[in-house]
Write a protein that holds these residues in place. Structure first.
Motif, PDB file in Angstrom:
ATOM      1  N   ILE A 110     -42.587  -2.563  -4.648  1.00  0.00           N
ATOM      2  CA  ILE A 110     -42.028  -1.467  -3.855  1.00  0.00           C
ATOM      3  C   ILE A 110     -40.734  -1.023  -4.516  1.00  0.00           C
ATOM      4  CG2 ILE A 110     -41.251  -0.700  -1.586  1.00  0.00           C
ATOM      5  CD1 ILE A 110     -42.837  -3.000  -0.370  1.00  0.00           C
ATOM      6  N   ASP A 111     -40.746   0.178  -5.015  1.00  0.00           N
ATOM      7  CA  ASP A 111     -39.600   0.733  -5.721  1.00  0.00           C
ATOM      8  C   ASP A 111     -38.568   1.228  -4.721  1.00  0.00           C
ATOM      9  OD1 ASP A 111     -37.925   1.848  -7.567  1.00  0.00           O
ATOM     10  OD2 ASP A 111     -39.151   3.621  -7.912  1.00  0.00           O
ATOM     11  N   CYS A 112     -37.342   0.784  -4.897  1.00  0.00           N
ATOM     12  CA  CYS A 112     -36.268   1.156  -3.973  1.00  0.00           C
ATOM     13  C   CYS A 112     -35.360   2.237  -4.542  1.00  0.00           C
ATOM     14  CB  CYS A 112     -35.454  -0.080  -3.593  1.00  0.00           C
ATOM     15  SG  CYS A 112     -36.452  -1.372  -2.812  1.00  0.00           S
TER      16      CYS A 112
ATOM     17  N   GLY B 222     -43.156   5.010  -5.767  1.00  0.00           N
ATOM     18  CA  GLY B 222     -42.835   4.397  -4.486  1.00  0.00           C
ATOM     19  C   GLY B 222     -43.331   2.994  -4.326  1.00  0.00           C
ATOM     20  N   GLY B 223     -44.606   2.750  -4.556  1.00  0.00           N
ATOM     21  CA  GLY B 223     -45.134   1.406  -4.400  1.00  0.00           C
ATOM     22  C   GLY B 223     -46.523   1.312  -4.990  1.00  0.00           C
TER      23      GLY B 223
ATOM     24  N   CYS C 185     -36.059  -2.892  -7.178  1.00  0.00           N
ATOM     25  CA  CYS C 185     -37.349  -3.008  -6.499  1.00  0.00           C
ATOM     26  C   CYS C 185     -37.515  -4.395  -5.887  1.00  0.00           C
ATOM     27  CB  CYS C 185     -38.493  -2.733  -7.473  1.00  0.00           C
ATOM     28  SG  CYS C 185     -38.717  -3.991  -8.754  1.00  0.00           S
TER      29      CYS C 185
ATOM     30  N   ALA D 194     -46.184   2.543   4.584  1.00  0.00           N
ATOM     31  CA  ALA D 194     -45.596   2.300   3.262  1.00  0.00           C
ATOM     32  C   ALA D 194     -44.444   3.252   3.007  1.00  0.00           C
ATOM     33  CB  ALA D 194     -46.662   2.466   2.178  1.00  0.00           C
TER      34      ALA D 194
ATOM     35  N   ARG E 272     -40.527   1.975   2.582  1.00  0.00           N
ATOM     36  CA  ARG E 272     -39.785   2.278   1.366  1.00  0.00           C
ATOM     37  C   ARG E 272     -38.506   3.034   1.675  1.00  0.00           C
ATOM     38  NH1 ARG E 272     -40.237   6.687  -2.945  1.00  0.00           N
ATOM     39  NH2 ARG E 272     -39.081   5.773  -4.685  1.00  0.00           N
ATOM     40  N   SER E 273     -38.570   3.984   2.593  1.00  0.00           N
ATOM     41  CA  SER E 273     -37.386   4.757   2.956  1.00  0.00           C
ATOM     42  C   SER E 273     -36.286   3.842   3.486  1.00  0.00           C
ATOM     43  CB  SER E 273     -37.767   5.805   4.012  1.00  0.00           C
ATOM     44  OG  SER E 273     -36.624   6.520   4.432  1.00  0.00           O
TER      45      SER E 273
ATOM     46  N   LEU F  64     -35.983   0.611   2.839  1.00  0.00           N
ATOM     47  CA  LEU F  64     -35.525  -0.262   1.760  1.00  0.00           C
ATOM     48  C   LEU F  64     -34.530   0.452   0.857  1.00  0.00           C
ATOM     49  CD1 LEU F  64     -38.887  -1.992   0.781  1.00  0.00           C
ATOM     50  CD2 LEU F  64     -36.961  -3.042   1.980  1.00  0.00           C
ATOM     51  N   ILE F  65     -34.762   1.732   0.603  1.00  0.00           N
ATOM     52  CA  ILE F  65     -33.833   2.504  -0.217  1.00  0.00           C
ATOM     53  C   ILE F  65     -32.469   2.587   0.452  1.00  0.00           C
ATOM     54  CG2 ILE F  65     -33.336   4.839  -1.070  1.00  0.00           C
ATOM     55  CD1 ILE F  65     -36.340   5.156  -1.585  1.00  0.00           C
TER      56      ILE F  65
ATOM     57  N   ARG G 222     -33.296  -6.493   3.222  1.00  0.00           N
ATOM     58  CA  ARG G 222     -34.551  -5.980   2.675  1.00  0.00           C
ATOM     59  C   ARG G 222     -35.694  -6.964   2.919  1.00  0.00           C
ATOM     60  NH1 ARG G 222     -33.095  -3.241  -3.240  1.00  0.00           N
ATOM     61  NH2 ARG G 222     -32.349  -1.243  -2.404  1.00  0.00           N
TER      62      ARG G 222
END
Length: 281
Positions: free
Chosen positions: A57-59, A74-75, A94, A130, A134-135, A137-138, A146
């Motif tokens: 999961i890309d942050c 995003g993931g 991430c 998802a 992700r939102s 986590l960012i 996290r």
């Protein structure tokens, strides 16, 4: 804790920050690790096989892109035996999850075998969940927070899994515990099964055949050991490869590069350190 404070669970290795969850954020069947690159450099790596379903999961928006299967922002989800695909990025921030194949159906709603091939967009599996995760986590800089968000998301998504035969689960445990060196031909007899039945049940429930599972488990351990700068001859002997050439061929086949180049790559050192900490947690 300040907004940019990584928390006590994070450690620095070179220009990378790596983190593992505390016991309070552990999820059965799942290992987690956080990666934050402060070097400002770029990377390009092939996604290798491994004894778990990988979820990344890309942050930070737009930093992960598999070259050979179109952009996934995003993931992504990669199975135990993904096809040859490469990822590239820079300034990575991430979280990666490694999901045991016996737990994958409950958490993802997808059988492990269906995830082999090109990596999938996590949103295609989890939908809006998802995107929302992700939102959040960012927006969250603390690794501890996290990991808590991910734990809660997994808890909400967990469903009753398709049944994994106790015999299959035990065989998978034996393969991983033996570091891929269990005698596969002996396993069906332990359960009073024919070879055909065992092969079929294991492959359908774990996602790869027992023999391939053992190969992947050993290969993954070899990568981790090479990432800690262990010598090629040492790793080959330790993990039961016939010789250095055997290990060289296996690494080249699955990782697309030589053992020596992996040992010299700081990114693999960071990866090995992170998963050693995640396993200990």
């Amino acid at each position: 804790m300040g907004a940019d404070d990584p928390g006590q669970e994070a450690r620095h290795h070179g220009g990378w920050e790596v983190a593992a969850p505390t016991a309070a954020h552990a999820v059965p069947g799942v290992r987690m690790a956080g990666f934050r690159d402060r070097t400002g450099g770029t990377f390009e790596e092939r996604v290798p096989p491994g004894p778990a379903i990988a979820i990344v999961i890309d942050c930070t928006p737009g930093s992960l892109e598999p070259f050979s299967s179109g952009a996934i922002e995003g993931g992504l989800v990669a199975g135990i035996a993904p096809t040859a695909v490469r990822m590239a990025g820079s300034a990575i921030d991430c979280v990666e999850l490694q999901v045991d194949p016996t737990a994958a159906q409950a958490l993802l709603g997808v059988a492990p075998g269906e995830l082999n091939g090109a990596p999938l967009d996590l949103a295609a599996i989890w939908g809006r969940d998802a995107v929302r995760l992700r939102s959040r986590l960012i927006e969250t800089r603390s690794w501890d927070d996290r990991f808590a968000l991910i734990r809660d998301a997994l808890t909400r998504r967990r469903r009753s899994p398709a049944r994994v035969d106790p015999e299959v689960a035990d065989a998978w445990r034996r393969i991983t515990a033996s570091r891929g060196r269990v005698l596969i031909g002996d396993l069906p007899g332990l359960y009073g099964w024919s070879r055909t039945r065992f092969w079929s049940r294991f492959t359908s429930q774990i996602g790869v055949s027992p023999k391939r599972a053992a190969t992947i488990v050993r290969f993954d351990l070899a990568l981790r050991r090479l990432g800690t700068s262990a010598g090629v001859a040492e790793v080959a002997a330790e993990l039961g490869y016939a010789d250095q050439s055997h290990l060289h061929r296996e690494v080249l086949r699955f990782a697309g590069r030589t053992p020596g180049s992996i040992a010299a790559d700081p990114l693999w050192t960071v990866d090995s350190v992170a998963w050693t900490r995640a396993h200990a947690a």
